[in-house]
Write a protein that holds these residues in place. Structure first.
Motif, PDB file in Angstrom:
ATOM      1  N   VAL A 293      -6.604   2.789  -0.954  1.00  0.00           N
ATOM      2  CA  VAL A 293      -7.227   1.727  -0.163  1.00  0.00           C
ATOM      3  C   VAL A 293      -8.553   1.290  -0.796  1.00  0.00           C
ATOM      4  O   VAL A 293      -8.848   0.098  -0.907  1.00  0.00           O
TER       5      VAL A 293
ATOM      6  N   GLY B  37      -6.297  -2.658   1.473  1.00  0.00           N
ATOM      7  CA  GLY B  37      -7.709  -2.572   1.103  1.00  0.00           C
ATOM      8  C   GLY B  37      -8.300  -3.938   0.836  1.00  0.00           C
ATOM      9  O   GLY B  37      -9.445  -4.227   1.224  1.00  0.00           O
TER      10      GLY B  37
ATOM     11  N   THR C 152       0.828  -1.211   0.000  1.00  0.00           N
ATOM     12  CA  THR C 152       0.000   0.000   0.000  1.00  0.00           C
ATOM     13  C   THR C 152       0.859   1.256   0.000  1.00  0.00           C
ATOM     14  O   THR C 152       0.597   2.215  -0.740  1.00  0.00           O
TER      15      THR C 152
ATOM     16  N   ILE D  21      -3.956   0.644   8.109  1.00  0.00           N
ATOM     17  CA  ILE D  21      -4.273   1.824   7.297  1.00  0.00           C
ATOM     18  C   ILE D  21      -4.198   3.080   8.147  1.00  0.00           C
ATOM     19  O   ILE D  21      -3.659   4.112   7.728  1.00  0.00           O
TER      20      ILE D  21
END
Length: 641
Positions: free
Chosen positions: A589, A600, A457, A622
């Motif tokens: 995400v 995600g 990510t 996240i």
């Protein structure tokens, strides 16, 4: 002090300026990370913790306990279950009211409200919006979304405005609640889903709470700002005349702060629209679910239909609420004549509802619907035939030469070196506090057991953020130096900032298919508007005297930009980078819905398979990435400011 005294040619005395430059030091940190990757490649994964210390299995056991005891534990019987039933009933009740009004009644009520608040142009757009719902066969889905939206917005305002009033009148409370609001606004929307699913289960209650929590911070902040911005003279005059605190609030502060508070209402509604669409992942239904299902089937045409309906809804709500905050926004009757006009609107709504039932058409007639999914899919196929080779090559190039190498550096470098590099960047950009936060954020990610997903990510965010920053700064500079371009861009940026993030995935999928590249493209486009606006405003805000002085000294346009405007607008540029990165993270995400993978995917897969451990650890990771990126960029912006 002369230059020769400051920097000795022999190296004695103070260090050269380039050595103490934060950017040079940051580049050295990156160089050390790359060197570590080259020397110790393949040792990037965070070591697996003993089973007793692993977070995901513990959270899975928590989920099993919740499922088993949801109807027996007092925590749920007398707490969350009551709240769940109440919220679910509120959504159902509002939906029943919309159904009882019939589609003509809803149209008349909505258009009349838009006319009274914002004028005939917005009323015409509201009529077009309702017509779009019906013609595309999405009336039921639109009413489901509208019912959930009304419930969430009312709840957010009932919580946010009173808290904002208290924060506006109490410095102590304002200082206490500010970190909470900062944290909530850092969290990407996806991070709200798993906790709400755990507490409220699949369905509208979880979606309503997630939307409320996501949307209410602007109501608190802007209401507090509005109360504090009231003219102190007016408050002092009211107090001197013997007004109580309640009278001062209701008769002076709230009326004078009305315009600013309505700006907060507008922001709450727009955030709620974004979250209601995303909440389709946890069973909210409505227009978001239509897009979600269509994207899963790569049905660009059907996704375009639902996306168009959401776009019209978002723009209509934005125009109405923005107009409500302006004084004398609509010419019309004075206070004495308002009651008859409102009564006429209610009567027209009732008459439309009764007539629709008498004619047997309470629901939008099927024969009045049309589908543009086929033509849109055909157009998409034609575009793919025309530029598919180019977009495919561009996607492959991006993956092979940018995304994959960067991901390899982050995942294959020693984990401890990545943590130290993040801490070193924090120390260079802001100081030891940011260094500690940066290092701890990555350590928590490792402990959560989603290190590789998080680095994947992070690699996507860094690439998209770099593209966003380069393009946004270039366009912002051009807009600041060209009034014509600024005027052309203004309505485009307004429209782009109104759209929910979900909608940006549709054209990205149409061009690039499924994978990380469309998520990257959607993130860049989604994050560009605030970056462009902040850069333009920063450059336009430079003191005219400084500009005139530089011009009088013979500076060229390039010298004026590089030596005067950009340095003096540095705080706005830093803020632009911060906002761009945070919006990129939120969009990357969400890109898991079109195959972007990473964290995600952990959330989506955890939601779909009832794996709370994976979903919640991914959500927490996240949040950690959000804290890390925000501190690294916001701290520098604050320092420059």
């Amino acid at each position: 002090m002369s230059t020769i005294d400051t920097v000795s040619p022999t190296g004695s005395g103070s260090l050269p300026a380039w050595v103490t430059s934060r950017w040079v030091q940051a580049a050295l940190v990156v160089a050390v990370l790359l060197a570590g990757f080259a020397l110790v490649k393949g040792q990037g994964s965070f070591p697996e913790l003993p089973e007793a210390l692993q977070v995901a299995p513990f959270l899975d056991r928590v989920y099993e306990w919740v499922v088993t005891h949801r109807n027996t534990s007092p925590l749920f019987l007398y707490g969350f279950n009551y709240l769940s039933v109440g919220l679910g009933s509120a959504v159902i009740l509002i939906n029943l009211v919309l159904t009882w009004l019939t589609w003509p009644g809803v149209v008349v009520a909505g258009v009349f409200t838009a006319w009274r608040v914002a004028g005939p142009r917005v009323a015409a757009f509201a009529l077009l919006t309702f017509t779009t719902f019906g013609l595309l066969g999405l009336w039921t889905e639109a009413m489901t979304t509208l019912a959930l939206l009304i419930t969430s917005v009312l709840l957010a305002l009932l919580v946010g405005i009173p808290l904002g009033v208290v924060a506006g009148r109490s410095d102590r409370f304002d200082r206490a609640i500010r970190p909470v609001l900062n944290f909530l606004q850092i969290m990407p929307a996806f991070a709200y889903l798993m906790p709400m699913l755990l507490l409220f289960g699949i369905g509208n209650p979880a979606a309503a709470v997630a939307t409320t929590v996501y949307a209410f911070p602007p109501a608190v902040r802007i209401t507090s700002l509005a109360i504090r911005g009231v003219d102190p003279g007016a408050v002092e005059a009211a107090v001197s005349l013997g007004s109580t605190r309640w009278q001062t609030l209701t008769k002076v502060q709230l009326p004078l702060a009305r315009r600013t508070i309505m700006l907060g209402v507008n922001q709450v509604i727009m955030l709620a629209v974004s979250m209601v669409v995303i909440a389709s992942v946890i069973g909210a239904g409505g227009l978001g679910d239509a897009i979600y299902q269509a994207l899963n089937k790569v049905n660009v045409g059907r996704a375009f239909e639902a996306g168009l309906a959401i776009v019209f809804l978002a723009i209509a709500l934005d125009r109405v609420t923005a107009a409500a905050g302006r004084e004398r926004n609509v010419p019309g009757p004075d206070r004495t004549g308002r009651l008859p006009v409102v009564a006429a609107g209610v009567a027209a709504t009732a008459a439309a509802s009764v007539l629709a039932r008498l004619l047997g058409v309470p629901d939008w007639p099927r024969e009045w619907t049309l589908s543009i999914a086929g033509p849109v899919n055909a157009l998409n196929a034609a575009v793919q035939d025309l530029v598919g080779g180019l977009t495919s090559a561009l996607g492959t190039l991006t993956l092979d030469w940018v995304l994959d190498p960067l991901r390899a550096v982050l995942t294959d470098s020693p984990w401890w070196l990545v943590v130290l590099a993040a801490a070193a960047l924090g120390a260079v950009l802001e100081g030891w506090r940011t260094a500690v936060v940066a290092g701890l954020s990555l350590l928590v990610i490792g402990v959560l057991g989603v290190w590789d997903l998080s680095m994947d990510t992070l690699s996507q965010v860094l690439v998209a953020a770099l593209l966003t920053t380069v393009v946004g700064i270039a366009v912002g500079i051009a807009a600041a130096r060209s009034t014509v371009l600024s005027r052309v861009l203004r309505p485009v940026l307004d429209a782009m900032q109104t759209l929910p993030p979900f909608v940006y995935l549709i054209p990205a999928v149409a061009l690039f298919g499924i994978g990380r590249v469309p998520a990257l493209a959607a993130a860049v486009i989604f994050a560009l508007p605030p970056v462009i606006r902040l850069v333009e405003n920063g450059i336009r805000g430079v003191s005219p005297a400084a500009v005139e002085a530089a011009v009088s000294q013979g500076s060229t346009r390039l010298q004026l930009l590089a030596k005067v405007q950009l340095p003096l607008a540095r705080a706005s540029l830093r803020l632009a980078v911060n906002q761009g990165i945070m919006m990129v993270l939120a969009m990357v995400v969400i890109g898991a819905l079109v195959g972007a993978g990473a964290l995600g995917y952990g959330v989506v897969f955890g939601l779909g398979q009832n794996l709370l451990g994976l979903g919640l650890t991914s959500g927490l990771a996240i949040v950690c990435l959000g804290v890390l990126l925000d501190r690294l960029t916001q701290g520098a912006a604050r320092r420059e400011g």
